[in-house]
Enzyme design. Structure first.
Site, PDB file in Angstrom:
ATOM      1  N   LYS A   1       0.838  -1.213   0.000  1.00 58.95           N
ATOM      2  CA  LYS A   1       0.000   0.000   0.000  1.00 58.95           C
ATOM      3  C   LYS A   1       0.868   1.255   0.000  1.00 58.95           C
ATOM      4  O   LYS A   1       0.687   2.149  -0.826  1.00 58.95           O
ATOM      5  CB  LYS A   1      -0.901   0.011   1.246  1.00 58.95           C
ATOM      6  CG  LYS A   1      -1.567   1.364   1.492  1.00 58.95           C
ATOM      7  CD  LYS A   1      -2.466   1.365   2.711  1.00 58.95           C
ATOM      8  CE  LYS A   1      -1.828   1.714   4.013  1.00 58.95           C
ATOM      9  NZ  LYS A   1      -1.590   3.129   4.259  1.00 58.95           N
ATOM     10  N   ASN A   2       1.803   1.319   0.927  1.00 60.51           N
ATOM     11  CA  ASN A   2       2.537   2.580   1.074  1.00 60.51           C
ATOM     12  C   ASN A   2       3.520   2.824  -0.066  1.00 60.51           C
ATOM     13  O   ASN A   2       3.908   3.957  -0.315  1.00 60.51           O
ATOM     14  CB  ASN A   2       3.215   2.645   2.448  1.00 60.51           C
ATOM     15  CG  ASN A   2       2.172   2.815   3.548  1.00 60.51           C
ATOM     16  OD1 ASN A   2       1.031   3.207   3.271  1.00 60.51           O
ATOM     17  ND2 ASN A   2       2.523   2.515   4.782  1.00 60.51           N
TER      18      ASN A   2
ATOM     19  N   ARG B   1      -3.798  10.035   3.725  1.00 60.11           N
ATOM     20  CA  ARG B   1      -2.606  10.827   4.024  1.00 60.11           C
ATOM     21  C   ARG B   1      -1.753  11.029   2.766  1.00 60.11           C
ATOM     22  O   ARG B   1      -1.190  12.094   2.535  1.00 60.11           O
ATOM     23  CB  ARG B   1      -1.782  10.046   5.065  1.00 60.11           C
ATOM     24  CG  ARG B   1      -0.695  10.852   5.711  1.00 60.11           C
ATOM     25  CD  ARG B   1      -1.314  11.755   6.722  1.00 60.11           C
ATOM     26  NE  ARG B   1      -0.407  12.786   7.153  1.00 60.11           N
ATOM     27  CZ  ARG B   1      -0.827  13.935   7.647  1.00 60.11           C
ATOM     28  NH1 ARG B   1      -2.108  14.188   7.753  1.00 60.11           N
ATOM     29  NH2 ARG B   1       0.025  14.827   8.045  1.00 60.11           N
TER      30      ARG B   1
ATOM     31  N   CYS C   1      -5.035   8.136   9.057  1.00 55.67           N
ATOM     32  CA  CYS C   1      -5.301   7.619  10.402  1.00 55.67           C
ATOM     33  C   CYS C   1      -4.974   8.683  11.440  1.00 55.67           C
ATOM     34  O   CYS C   1      -4.014   9.443  11.270  1.00 55.67           O
ATOM     35  CB  CYS C   1      -4.466   6.376  10.674  1.00 55.67           C
ATOM     36  SG  CYS C   1      -4.869   4.999   9.608  1.00 55.67           S
TER      37      CYS C   1
ATOM     38  N   ARG D   1      -0.014  15.126  13.118  1.00 58.36           N
ATOM     39  CA  ARG D   1       0.689  14.628  11.919  1.00 58.36           C
ATOM     40  C   ARG D   1       1.100  15.841  11.087  1.00 58.36           C
ATOM     41  O   ARG D   1       0.521  16.125  10.036  1.00 58.36           O
ATOM     42  CB  ARG D   1      -0.203  13.668  11.123  1.00 58.36           C
ATOM     43  CG  ARG D   1      -0.524  12.404  11.913  1.00 58.36           C
ATOM     44  CD  ARG D   1      -1.201  11.354  11.061  1.00 58.36           C
ATOM     45  NE  ARG D   1      -0.288  10.726  10.112  1.00 58.36           N
ATOM     46  CZ  ARG D   1      -0.636   9.693   9.331  1.00 58.36           C
ATOM     47  NH1 ARG D   1      -1.845   9.180   9.402  1.00 58.36           N
ATOM     48  NH2 ARG D   1       0.226   9.168   8.485  1.00 58.36           N
ATOM     49  N   PRO D   2       2.127  16.567  11.558  1.00 62.03           N
ATOM     50  CA  PRO D   2       2.522  17.792  10.856  1.00 62.03           C
ATOM     51  C   PRO D   2       3.161  17.480   9.496  1.00 62.03           C
ATOM     52  O   PRO D   2       3.604  16.355   9.265  1.00 62.03           O
ATOM     53  CB  PRO D   2       3.568  18.412  11.791  1.00 62.03           C
ATOM     54  CG  PRO D   2       4.098  17.278  12.603  1.00 62.03           C
ATOM     55  CD  PRO D   2       2.992  16.256  12.699  1.00 62.03           C
ATOM     56  N   ILE D   3       3.189  18.499   8.616  1.00 65.02           N
ATOM     57  CA  ILE D   3       3.907  18.312   7.337  1.00 65.02           C
ATOM     58  C   ILE D   3       4.976  19.408   7.185  1.00 65.02           C
ATOM     59  O   ILE D   3       5.349  19.777   6.081  1.00 65.02           O
ATOM     60  CB  ILE D   3       2.958  18.272   6.115  1.00 65.02           C
ATOM     61  CG1 ILE D   3       2.105  19.548   6.016  1.00 65.02           C
ATOM     62  CG2 ILE D   3       2.064  17.056   6.151  1.00 65.02           C
ATOM     63  CD1 ILE D   3       1.455  19.683   4.632  1.00 65.02           C
ATOM     64  N   ASP D   4       5.445  19.896   8.352  1.00 62.96           N
ATOM     65  CA  ASP D   4       6.440  20.980   8.317  1.00 62.96           C
ATOM     66  C   ASP D   4       7.722  20.576   7.567  1.00 62.96           C
ATOM     67  O   ASP D   4       8.320  21.395   6.866  1.00 62.96           O
ATOM     68  CB  ASP D   4       6.768  21.423   9.754  1.00 62.96           C
ATOM     69  CG  ASP D   4       7.264  20.270  10.619  1.00 62.96           C
ATOM     70  OD1 ASP D   4       6.623  19.197  10.593  1.00 62.96           O
ATOM     71  OD2 ASP D   4       8.299  20.411  11.292  1.00 62.96           O
TER      72      ASP D   4
ATOM     73  N   ASP E   1       3.791   0.364  12.110  1.00 64.00           N
ATOM     74  CA  ASP E   1       2.546  -0.137  11.512  1.00 64.00           C
ATOM     75  C   ASP E   1       2.265  -1.594  11.884  1.00 64.00           C
ATOM     76  O   ASP E   1       1.211  -2.129  11.538  1.00 64.00           O
ATOM     77  CB  ASP E   1       2.583   0.025   9.980  1.00 64.00           C
ATOM     78  CG  ASP E   1       2.565   1.497   9.577  1.00 64.00           C
ATOM     79  OD1 ASP E   1       2.259   2.347  10.439  1.00 64.00           O
ATOM     80  OD2 ASP E   1       2.874   1.802   8.411  1.00 64.00           O
TER      81      ASP E   1
ATOM     82  N   ARG F   1      -8.885  -0.423   3.965  1.00 60.73           N
ATOM     83  CA  ARG F   1      -8.017   0.603   3.375  1.00 60.73           C
ATOM     84  C   ARG F   1      -6.663  -0.012   2.993  1.00 60.73           C
ATOM     85  O   ARG F   1      -5.983   0.503   2.108  1.00 60.73           O
ATOM     86  CB  ARG F   1      -7.752   1.730   4.383  1.00 60.73           C
ATOM     87  CG  ARG F   1      -8.965   2.574   4.691  1.00 60.73           C
ATOM     88  CD  ARG F   1      -8.597   3.690   5.621  1.00 60.73           C
ATOM     89  NE  ARG F   1      -7.498   4.462   5.028  1.00 60.73           N
ATOM     90  CZ  ARG F   1      -6.847   5.429   5.632  1.00 60.73           C
ATOM     91  NH1 ARG F   1      -7.177   5.770   6.847  1.00 60.73           N
ATOM     92  NH2 ARG F   1      -5.876   6.070   5.031  1.00 60.73           N
TER      93      ARG F   1
END
Ligand code: EPZ
Length: 441
Positions: free
Chosen positions: A24-25, A99, A123, A128-131, A318, A410
């Site tokens: 998946k990822n 995500r 999830c 869950r920052p994206i900095d 995970d 998912r």
């Protein structure tokens, strides 16, 4: 999507053989990458899971052509032609369903020099920052990458031009590493990522990008070097690697049911953090070239252990919830330290309903071994939490209803068919809380 449940009658040892699907990822990053091709490509071994369908919809909304067919063994085959992309905006509601939609930032920046994205979902396990993604894009010449530039939940980045840069990550982030690899592939000049994530899906996305015509070296190590190229010709076929986390989930399901299962189409070296712990606990783990057999030795006591999650090659976060189920079914006290996510123990109250004895101290769970779980009505709080509840339910005495099972789908292709073929008794039901209804009947 209407919620549904899984109904599982536990206590049946899993036996036989099971095939692992595509990762998946990996495929979510690969699909975003394919949006930069100046031609066509074919993707094989694509898992038929809901996150993949969301990503396909997002790519189609950009204008890309994607033909979906099914291979004889059930995986999807995608024929992709992104040359018809006619927008740099990915701002529909579907963006917030997963995500990985944030990979479209890197891909659209690369393709169009501009990218607009609604804040991604996924999830929920704390912040869950994206900095790290935004800082890297800024270093590569993109404007609009500061927190105050996010307007109405939409980020718009513009790079004129997009330039290679030296990018250092404080944390080895999977998402930020993939996003920078995507943008850097089409940037002017060279990019170096220092403290890159090393997960198997990073390597798979880099291999796919190189097959497209990118020039990436070092994926799978903590320094990745990318030479930007102006054109990505495409016209190739690529097969997605097997899913490390799906393989680990079946290893744990086999173990906790006292079964004997051989898992096929997988990469045993990806499983080393789990295999090592399971051997230490007393399980029989037999590796082949692309298989692992999991069973119990006769009359061997399964003992608890301590596990700490960390980025690859450490123990994968995970697999943390599923591994907690494994630790519950062992002798003594075990410790699980969640070192990646701030709040990934939300499923523990659900496991407690099934008889688990677990105390949480911030990011550490102390687990006291039990004889077995008992059936209950529980809620899947997220994808891997749901997978952990499936493992517990397969081992439990009696019936378990796992509500919000759509979260499990998912990330797990054909989980019902695969488990039933191993001798489990699991079916999908549309009744939420079916357990209470059945108990009254
Ligand atoms: C990916 O998420 C996976 N998702 C997750 O799998 C997985 O749990 C995670 O990597 C870690 O392995 C996909 O690949 C789609 P990160 P991602 O960026 O990329 C912090 C599953 O079950 N961080 O590696 O979002 C962050 O808060 C899913 O399949 C920042 O601080 O994870 C976390 O503590 C769930 N700033 C740590 O880094 C940033 O800008 C690792 O996150 C980015 C991340």
């Amino acid at each position: 999507m209407k919620p549904y449940s899984y109904r599982i009658e536990g206590g049946k040892p899993l036996k036989g053989d099971v095939n692992i699907s595509g990762s998946k990822n990996a495929v979510l990053g690969v699909l975003a990458a394919s949006m930069m091709i100046d031609g066509e490509c074919t993707l094989e071994n694509v898992p038929d899971i809901s996150d993949v369908h969301v990503m396909i919809d997002l790519c189609r909304l950009l204008g890309a052509r994607i033909d979906v067919s099914t291979a004889p063994e059930g995986s999807l085959v995608l024929k992709i032609d992104p040359r018809s992309i006619n927008t740099y905006k990915a701002t529909g509601r579907a963006v917030s369903k997963i995500r990985a939609s944030y990979y479209l930032l890197g891909a659209l920046l690369g393709r169009c020099g501009k990218a607009s994205l609604s804040m991604p979902g996924g999830c929920n396990f704390g912040q869950r920052p994206i900095d790290l993604h935004l800082k890297a894009f800024k270093a590569m010449g993109a404007s609009g990458a500061s927190p105050e530039d996010v307007v109405g939940g939409i980020i718009t980045l513009t790079a004129d031009p997009l330039r290679g840069a030296k990018v250092f990550f404080d944390i080895a982030s999977v998402g930020a590493t993939i996003n920078v690899m995507l943008a850097a592939t089409k940037a002017q000049g060279n990019t170096t990522i220092i403290n890159a994530a090393k997960e198997p899906h990073i390597v798979d996305v880099a291999n796919f990008l190189n097959a497209m015509g990118a020039r990436i070296k070092g994926a799978g190590t903590d320094t990745i070097k990318i030479k930007g190229v102006p054109v990505l010709p495409g016209n190739f076929s690529y097969s997605i690697i097997p899913d490390q986390i799906e393989a680990g989930t079946y290893m744990i399901a086999a173990a906790v049911t006292g079964g004997d299962v051989t898992i096929h189409n997988m990469i045993p070296t990806h499983m080393e953090p789990l295999s090592t712990k399971m051997r230490e606990m007393g399980y029989l783990i037999e590796e082949g070239d692309d298989t692992i057999r999991v069973a119990r030795y006769e009359n061997t006591k399964i003992t608890g252990t301590n596990i700490k999650t960390s980025p690859y090659p450490g123990f994968p976060t995970d697999l943390q919830p599923q591994a907690v189920v494994l630790l519950c079914m062992s002798k003594g006290i075990s410790k699980m330290h969640e070192n990646v996510w701030q709040n990934r123990f939300q499923y523990i109250p659900e496991l407690t309903k099934m008889g688990a004895s677990i105390n949480i101290f911030d990011r550490i769970a102390l687990i006291e071994g039990i004889e077995t779980f008992k059936g209950a009505s529980v809620n899947a709080t997220d994808l891997r939490a749901g997978a952990a509840l499936v493992c517990a339910a397969l081992a439990a005495n009696g019936w378990t209803y796992i509500n919000h099972a759509e979260k499990i789908d998912r990330g797990y292709e054909n989980i019902v068919q695969k488990l039933n073929s191993l001798g489990a008794s699991i079916c999908r039901t549309e009744d939420e809380n079916g357990f209470e209804q059945d108990m009254e009947a």
